[in-house]
Design an enzyme around this catalytic site. Structure first.
Site, PDB file in Angstrom:
ATOM      1  N   THR A 156       0.701  -1.219  -0.194  1.00 53.36           N
ATOM      2  CA  THR A 156      -0.128   0.023   0.003  1.00 53.36           C
ATOM      3  C   THR A 156       0.968   1.152   0.104  1.00 53.36           C
ATOM      4  OG1 THR A 156      -0.379  -0.322   2.363  1.00 53.36           O
ATOM      5  CG2 THR A 156      -2.120  -1.181   1.148  1.00 53.36           C
ATOM      6  N   THR A 193      -0.512  -0.744   8.947  1.00 51.30           N
ATOM      7  CA  THR A 193      -1.396  -1.977   8.498  1.00 51.30           C
ATOM      8  C   THR A 193      -0.396  -3.134   7.941  1.00 51.30           C
ATOM      9  OG1 THR A 193      -2.792  -0.423   8.060  1.00 51.30           O
ATOM     10  CG2 THR A 193      -3.347  -2.454   7.254  1.00 51.30           C
ATOM     11  N   ASN A 404       0.266  10.437   5.622  1.00 50.13           N
ATOM     12  CA  ASN A 404      -0.809  10.111   5.878  1.00 50.13           C
ATOM     13  C   ASN A 404      -1.993  11.098   5.904  1.00 50.13           C
ATOM     14  OD1 ASN A 404      -0.722   7.551   7.777  1.00 50.13           O
ATOM     15  ND2 ASN A 404       1.039   8.321   8.231  1.00 50.13           N
ATOM     16  N   SER A 409      -6.030  10.659  -0.862  1.00 52.30           N
ATOM     17  CA  SER A 409      -6.116  11.658  -2.084  1.00 52.30           C
ATOM     18  C   SER A 409      -5.620  10.932  -3.285  1.00 52.30           C
ATOM     19  CB  SER A 409      -5.028  12.710  -2.160  1.00 52.30           C
ATOM     20  OG  SER A 409      -5.443  13.415  -0.753  1.00 52.30           O
TER      21      SER A 409
END
Length: 409
Positions: A156, A193, A404, A409
């Site tokens: 990610t 995560t 973050n 966005s």
């Protein structure tokens, strides 16, 4: 870029007999990126896992726990990035199960033989149709040597893929251990995560896999923190395909069990360190070692108090030897009867504090010299006993806020 970590050479990632990996572009959140991964396991594989302790856990975490408890034999894993499928209520559970149903139909399996994993933005519905539509391409891509592609497919905010391999000897037989992980922010695994997957061809009694996963996690992923936030989706899975030629391991405390545990832990720790090195905006890799505790628990309290402190982490980013911040964190860690007069503090080779106060030989320029390094060790001796524990963390930079703030966005 990650601190002293580069993507591994694909040739260094050893295939694990009994495991194939396939990756596809499903358009889960953004076009033109790998975001759907499958791991296919041949019959006879044993699987164990540990998951987030966050009570607000994601739908795929709940389904994974159900499917592992069913005891029907896990044959495939399916992982999507871009959407965490967390905070999605009953619909999220239905969506996670729908993905398992679709993959099970392709493979001729029961849905309970599939483990689903998701990572990405919380409180957004899982785009089931896109994931299901991408499964044929991921399955067609499946091959034993696609570990690096898979590591790329589960990223990610990671800046680099994280994968590692090792070989270890069990009863004179060489076995393979290969794993991959993703994670850069929202990292404080409490099992980041974080997703981690480690496979081996070792032969292990299936009943041992949950405890094996727990022990490996406790020595690796449960010793790292980037920002102190425990994710809704943290998952760590250990797979043993049983293809190696040694006798089955029936006890983890046996010599064979200890050899396997050491091999798995070495790979998992490399992956855990890679997550910290790739912490969002990180410029420093910091080892925090606390010694002289009465037990491991209080050593970890102190280590995490230091590693979580924004004041400590920003001082490291600035290369500012404002080391009283470390002492303050030691003091508020929660040891009520701590004797500050026994505390010793070291920064790499520099003795900063003795008997709770500034060491007579300490000079701020020595602290500044160490603080400028990209890898730093903080060592605290509590003077209370013989226990010791280590935690790994990173600094906190301007880029952490930017990444973050811009994440959705």
């Amino acid at each position: 870029m990650a601190v002293n970590w580069t993507p591994p050479d694909p040739q260094s990632l050893l295939p694990v007999p009994g495991v194939a990996l396939g990756v596809a572009e499903a358009g889960v959140r953004k076009p033109n990126r790998l975001d759907l991964t499958v791991l296919l396991l041949e019959p006879g594989a044993a699987v164990g896992g540990v998951f987030t302790r966050n009570r607000y856990c994601a739908a795929p975490v709940q389904v994974c726990r159900e499917h592992l408890a069913a005891g029907v034999g896990i044959r495939a894993l399916v992982i999507n990035t871009g959407c965490a499928n967390a905070g999605t209520g009953e619909q999220g559970l239905a969506d996670a199960r729908a993905v398992c149903d679709a993959l099970a139909q392709h493979l001729g399996l029961a849905p309970q033989q599939i483990l689903p994993f998701s990572t990405g933005v919380i409180m957004e519905p899982l785009p089931v149709e896109r994931i299901v539509a991408g499964l044929p391409a991921a399955l067609a891509d499946a091959a034993p040597d696609h570990w690096l592609r898979a590591a790329e497919g589960i990223m990610t905010t990671d800046t680099v893929p994280k994968a590692a391999s090792a070989r270890t000897a069990i009863d004179g037989v060489w076995v393979t251990v290969t794993g991959m992980a993703k994670g850069a922010g929202m990292i404080r695994p409490n099992m980041a995560t974080m997703l981690g997957f480690v496979a081996t061809d070792a032969r292990v009694a299936p009943a041992l896999l949950p405890e094996l996963a727990r022990r490996v996690a406790d020595a690796s992923f449960n010793r790292i923190t980037v920002d102190g936030d425990t994710s809704t989706n943290d998952s760590f899975i250990v797979i043993a395909t049983g293809r190696a030629a040694h006798a089955p391991i029936e006890a983890l405390d046996s010599p064979a069990g200890q050899a396997l545990l050491a091999g798995l832990t070495a790979v998992a720790r490399t992956l855990a360190h890679a997550i910290v090195r790739d912490g969002e905006g990180a410029t420093k890799f910091i080892t925090v070692r606390v010694e002289g505790g009465r037990d491991a628990g209080e050593c970890l309290k102190v280590a995490y108090a230091i590693a979580h402190s924004p004041l400590v982490k920003t001082a490291f980013f600035a290369s500012d030897p404002n080391l009283g911040r470390i002492l303050a964190a030691v003091g508020y860690a929660g040891i009520d009867d701590l004797d500050q007069g026994r505390i010793e503090l070291y920064l790499d080779d520099v003795h900063v504090v003795t008997r709770g106060g500034r060491h007579p030989a300490y000079r701020e320029e020595d602290g500044a010299r160490v603080m400028k390094r990209s890898e730093i060790t903080v060592r605290v001796d509590l003077g209370r006993g013989t226990a010791a524990e280590t935690v790994w963390t990173c600094d906190l930079s301007h880029d952490y806020v930017r990444i973050n703030a811009d994440y959705r966005s």
